[in-house]
Design a protein around this motif. Structure first.
Motif, short mmCIF file in Angstrom:
data_model
loop_
_atom_site.label_atom_id
_atom_site.label_comp_id
_atom_site.label_asym_id
_atom_site.label_seq_id
_atom_site.Cartn_x
_atom_site.Cartn_y
_atom_site.Cartn_z
N ASP A 27 -8.47 -10.44 15.48
CA ASP A 27 -7.89 -11.78 15.30
C ASP A 27 -6.83 -11.78 14.19
OD1 ASP A 27 -9.18 -12.09 12.79
OD2 ASP A 27 -10.93 -12.98 13.74
N ALA A 28 -6.07 -12.84 14.17
CA ALA A 28 -4.96 -12.97 13.22
C ALA A 28 -5.45 -12.94 11.78
CB ALA A 28 -4.19 -14.25 13.49
N ALA A 29 -6.64 -13.49 11.52
CA ALA A 29 -7.15 -13.51 10.14
C ALA A 29 -7.39 -12.09 9.62
CB ALA A 29 -8.43 -14.34 10.07
N LYS A 30 -7.93 -11.22 10.48
CA LYS A 30 -8.18 -9.84 10.04
C LYS A 30 -6.88 -9.07 9.86
CE LYS A 30 -12.88 -9.39 11.48
NZ LYS A 30 -13.90 -8.72 12.20
N LYS A 31 -5.92 -9.33 10.73
CA LYS A 31 -4.61 -8.69 10.57
C LYS A 31 -3.96 -9.13 9.26
CE LYS A 31 -3.69 -8.02 15.46
NZ LYS A 31 -2.85 -8.37 16.59
N ARG A 32 -4.10 -10.42 8.94
CA ARG A 32 -3.55 -10.93 7.69
C ARG A 32 -4.28 -10.33 6.50
NH1 ARG A 32 -4.05 -14.31 3.69
NH2 ARG A 32 -2.30 -15.51 2.91
N GLU A 33 -5.61 -10.22 6.60
CA GLU A 33 -6.40 -9.62 5.52
C GLU A 33 -5.97 -8.18 5.27
OE1 GLU A 33 -11.09 -9.02 4.24
OE2 GLU A 33 -10.62 -9.80 6.23
N GLN A 34 -5.71 -7.44 6.35
CA GLN A 34 -5.23 -6.07 6.21
C GLN A 34 -3.87 -6.04 5.53
OE1 GLN A 34 -4.63 -3.80 9.82
NE2 GLN A 34 -3.69 -2.12 8.71
N ALA A 35 -2.95 -6.89 5.97
CA ALA A 35 -1.61 -6.91 5.39
C ALA A 35 -1.65 -7.25 3.91
CB ALA A 35 -0.73 -7.91 6.15
N VAL A 36 -2.48 -8.22 3.54
CA VAL A 36 -2.61 -8.61 2.13
C VAL A 36 -3.20 -7.46 1.32
CG1 VAL A 36 -3.82 -10.15 0.53
CG2 VAL A 36 -2.69 -11.09 2.54
N ALA A 37 -4.26 -6.82 1.84
CA ALA A 37 -4.89 -5.71 1.11
C ALA A 37 -3.91 -4.55 0.91
CB ALA A 37 -6.14 -5.23 1.85
N VAL A 38 -3.14 -4.22 1.95
CA VAL A 38 -2.16 -3.14 1.82
C VAL A 38 -1.07 -3.53 0.82
CG1 VAL A 38 -0.33 -1.86 3.04
CG2 VAL A 38 -2.59 -2.11 4.08
N PHE A 39 -0.56 -4.75 0.92
CA PHE A 39 0.48 -5.20 0.00
C PHE A 39 -0.03 -5.13 -1.45
CE2 PHE A 39 2.56 -8.33 -2.64
CZ PHE A 39 3.89 -8.03 -2.44
N ASP A 40 -1.22 -5.69 -1.69
CA ASP A 40 -1.78 -5.68 -3.05
C ASP A 40 -2.04 -4.26 -3.54
OD1 ASP A 40 -1.70 -8.43 -3.08
OD2 ASP A 40 -3.85 -8.71 -2.76
N LEU A 41 -2.52 -3.41 -2.64
CA LEU A 41 -2.79 -2.02 -3.01
C LEU A 41 -1.51 -1.30 -3.40
CD1 LEU A 41 -4.91 0.21 -3.23
CD2 LEU A 41 -4.61 0.65 -0.79
N LEU A 42 -0.47 -1.47 -2.61
CA LEU A 42 0.80 -0.80 -2.92
C LEU A 42 1.48 -1.40 -4.14
CD1 LEU A 42 2.24 -0.19 0.65
CD2 LEU A 42 1.06 1.44 -0.86
N ASP A 43 1.24 -2.67 -4.38
CA ASP A 43 1.84 -3.35 -5.52
C ASP A 43 1.31 -2.82 -6.84
OD1 ASP A 43 3.51 -5.36 -6.75
OD2 ASP A 43 1.64 -6.46 -7.16
N ASN A 44 0.02 -2.53 -6.88
CA ASN A 44 -0.58 -2.09 -8.14
C ASN A 44 -1.82 -1.25 -7.82
OD1 ASN A 44 -1.17 -1.74 -10.82
ND2 ASN A 44 -2.07 -3.77 -11.08
#
Length: 169
Positions: A27-44
Motif C-alpha cells: 500500500d501507499a503508506a508502506k511505500k511512503r514509510e520506505q521513502a521516508v526511512a531511506v531519505f532520513d537514513l541517507l540524510d544522517n
C-alpha cells in the motif's frame, strides 16, 4: 540526490536499495514509510564497517532463505561486506511493531491526542529495543549509531512484511 550530513563522508551510507523493492502489492503508506526511512537514513547516518578504510557505501538489503542479507560495497562496486543475519530473534519485535503501527493507524481518527501519544510511545519503545538488538547483532561487522539502526530496522521490517505478504501470510 545529495544529502548533507555532519557524519564524516567516508563512514556513511550513500545509497540504499531493497530487494525486492516494495512493489504493487504494497500500500501507499508502506511505500511512503520506505521513502521516508531511506531519505532520513541517507540524510544522517554513521556506518563504519569493521577494519575498512572508508566509503561512502551503497547498501543493499534482501531476504534469502528467511535470512537478511546485508551487502555493502564501495562507490565503485568493490565488495566490503556481505553478512547473513538470522531473523528469529527479531520476529517478536516485527510482530509487536506491526501491531502497534496498525493500532495507531486505526485509532488516529477516533482517539484523543493523549491516547495517540501513548500508542506512539509504545511504538518508539519497540523501535528502540529492536534497533539496540540490531546494533548488537551487527557489532562484529559494522558500527552504527542508534538513529541509523532505527532507520535500518524500519527498512528490514518493511522488507520482512513484504515477504510475508508475498507468501500470503
Amino acid at each position: 540526490m545529495t544529502c548533507m550530513s555532519s557524519t564524516p563522508f567516508r563512514f556513511r551510507l550513500s545509497a540504499v536499495s531493497l530487494d525486492p523493492a516494495l512493489g504493487g502489492r504494497t500500500d501507499a503508506a508502506k511505500k511512503r514509510e520506505q521513502a521516508v526511512a531511506v531519505f532520513d537514513l541517507l540524510d544522517n547516518n554513521r556506518f563504519t564497517p569493521i577494519e575498512h578504510g572508508g566509503g561512502p557505501y551503497p547498501l543493499h538489503l534482501s531476504l534469502v532463505d528467511r535470512r537478511l542479507v546485508i551487502s555493502v560495497t564501495t562507490e565503485n562496486g568493490a565488495p566490503v561486506l556481505c553478512h547473513h543475519l538470522s531473523l528469529p530473534s527479531f520476529r517478536r519485535r516485527f510482530r509487536e511493531y506491526r501491531l502497534v503501527c496498525e493500532s495507531f493507524a486505526n485509532a488516529e481518527a477516533r482517539l484523543s491526542p493523549e491516547r495517540l501519544e501513548a500508542i506512539d510511545m509504545g511504538r518508539r519503545a519497540i523501535h528502540d529495543e529492536a534497533s539496540a538488538l540490531l546494533r548488537e547483532r551487527l557489532k562484529s561487522k559494522v558500527e552504527i549509531d542508534q538513529e541509523t539502526a532505527r532507520r535500518l530496522f524500519t527498512l528490514i521490517h518493511l522488507l520482512f512484511s513484504q515477504e510475508l505478504l508475498g507468501r500470503g501470510i
